[in-house]
Design a protein around this motif. Structure first.
Motif, PDB file in Angstrom:
ATOM      1  N   GLU A  77       0.836  -1.205   0.000  1.00 28.94           N
ATOM      2  CA  GLU A  77       0.000   0.000   0.000  1.00 28.94           C
ATOM      3  C   GLU A  77       0.869   1.254   0.000  1.00 28.94           C
ATOM      4  O   GLU A  77       0.619   2.203  -0.751  1.00 28.94           O
ATOM      5  CB  GLU A  77      -0.954   0.021   1.217  1.00 28.94           C
ATOM      6  N   VAL A 100      -6.569   5.102  -6.002  1.00 28.92           N
ATOM      7  CA  VAL A 100      -5.834   3.926  -6.492  1.00 28.92           C
ATOM      8  C   VAL A 100      -5.825   2.840  -5.414  1.00 28.92           C
ATOM      9  O   VAL A 100      -6.136   1.669  -5.688  1.00 28.92           O
ATOM     10  CB  VAL A 100      -4.379   4.293  -6.869  1.00 28.92           C
ATOM     11  N   ALA A 109      -7.624  -0.756  -5.718  1.00 26.94           N
ATOM     12  CA  ALA A 109      -6.717  -1.913  -5.729  1.00 26.94           C
ATOM     13  C   ALA A 109      -7.005  -2.872  -4.576  1.00 26.94           C
ATOM     14  O   ALA A 109      -7.031  -4.085  -4.762  1.00 26.94           O
ATOM     15  CB  ALA A 109      -5.267  -1.441  -5.662  1.00 26.94           C
ATOM     16  N   PHE A 110      -7.237  -2.350  -3.375  1.00 26.66           N
ATOM     17  CA  PHE A 110      -7.361  -3.236  -2.215  1.00 26.66           C
ATOM     18  C   PHE A 110      -8.799  -3.641  -1.926  1.00 26.66           C
ATOM     19  O   PHE A 110      -9.060  -4.775  -1.560  1.00 26.66           O
ATOM     20  CB  PHE A 110      -6.718  -2.594  -0.986  1.00 26.66           C
TER      21      PHE A 110
END
Lengths: 209, 209
Positions: free
Chosen positions: A101, A199, A203-204
């Motif tokens: 991250e 982002v 993404a997570f």
């Protein structure tokens, strides 16, 4: 200092207009990078650089050995920024998912801060020594990212039903797309924090509620 | 048919070697697209196209009015594929989140099936009428996607704490990155299903377990 001072470096651009060479290595590099992005590295001659900078070719040779040195410095600056992220404590300690991250977030920041340099790095393809070196370093960075993703899967924090290499490419495809559409001047409403947050969220955690 | 047949179209390439023009509009387009991607549209002359195709310029003019017509056909093919997705029933009926998933998945498929044509479309920048038209159509597609995302947020299926335009750009940045790294020949281990699944998983649910 005035143009008339005897020790001031004078010069002539191709159209004959004399112009002082007041470039620093940094400011000359910035001009060269714009030309490389615009015309492509292969399509750029010393003549083009001379015209864009408004100083003679011999003045440019006073700063650098040639256009390949300018390319090397430019992509070197982008690579230093990106690899610098991997050396930060938060990229090096703790759970892999947190390190990933951090790296994603900081990569977005570096990309936005060094936009022309990273743009050039991402467009480099070719056969000179410097271009091959830049492509090799990019692969190295991608490999480090893939390793981080793999470690996060192994630690149970990221899903294991995805191909790690493919996910790495898609993640960095998302991040790198910034060089295509982000323009600091155009609207300028997006901060790098805002982009980095989005982002990381996609993404997570994905877009679904 | 043999080369000696009197009605066979004969031709000479620049180096003087005669060669039959056996191109169909489709196969000539495929050659042109590779040259456009390789040299850039601006950097490509009819001479380059003639050399790559191995037929004379006049033979090319027999097929098309000029290089701009080839560009128009090539990006047209990519755009037809992409806009075709939006006309599919699953893109047009049902909850926005399901329509978005369908469009994402099918866009990946079109991109992989029409790789060189979409690659060219994504690289087009410039000032000819055709380039401006292609860029305008791309913006139109992006707008349709942003509208779909917005509708899915409004229906409560996608999170509302993200900027819709930014998320659209990042999603399609991820998808479009395929043209940078996907090579059908290289390894060839990834099916378009596999890539589409991974894109959809990351986009909707994220990487976290």
């Amino acid at each position: 200092m005035t143009m008339a001072e005897p020790d001031a470096p004078h010069d002539a651009v191709p159209d004959g207009t004399p112009r002082r060479d007041t470039y620093t290595p940094e400011s000359l590099l910035a001009v060269a990078v714009e030309v490389f992005i615009d015309r492509g590295y292969d399509g750029t001659s010393m003549e083009h650089l001379s015209r864009a900078a408004g100083i003679s070719k011999s003045s440019i040779y006073h700063h650098v050995r040639g256009k390949e040195e300018l390319l090397e410095r430019a992509v070197g600056r982008a690579l230093d920024g990106l690899f610098g992220v991997l050396d930060e404590p938060a990229a090096d300690h703790g759970r892999a998912v947190d390190r990933l991250e951090h790296v994603l977030r900081r990569t977005v920041e570096v990309l936005m801060a060094e936009l022309p340099y990273v743009t050039l790095l991402l467009r480099v393809r070719g056969n000179t020594r410097t271009e091959r070196w830049a492509m090799e370093r990019r692969r190295e960075f991608d490999q480090r990212m893939a390793d981080l993703l793999k470690a996060a899967v192994a630690e149970g924090d990221l899903r294991s039903d995805i191909d790690v290499r493919l996910a790495t490419r898609l993640l960095f495809g998302m991040v790198n797309s910034l060089v295509e559409w982000y323009r600091p001047a155009g609207g300028g409403t997006l901060s790098s924090d805002e982009v980095a947050d989005t982002v990381v969220r996609i993404a997570f955690d994905g877009l679904r509620t």
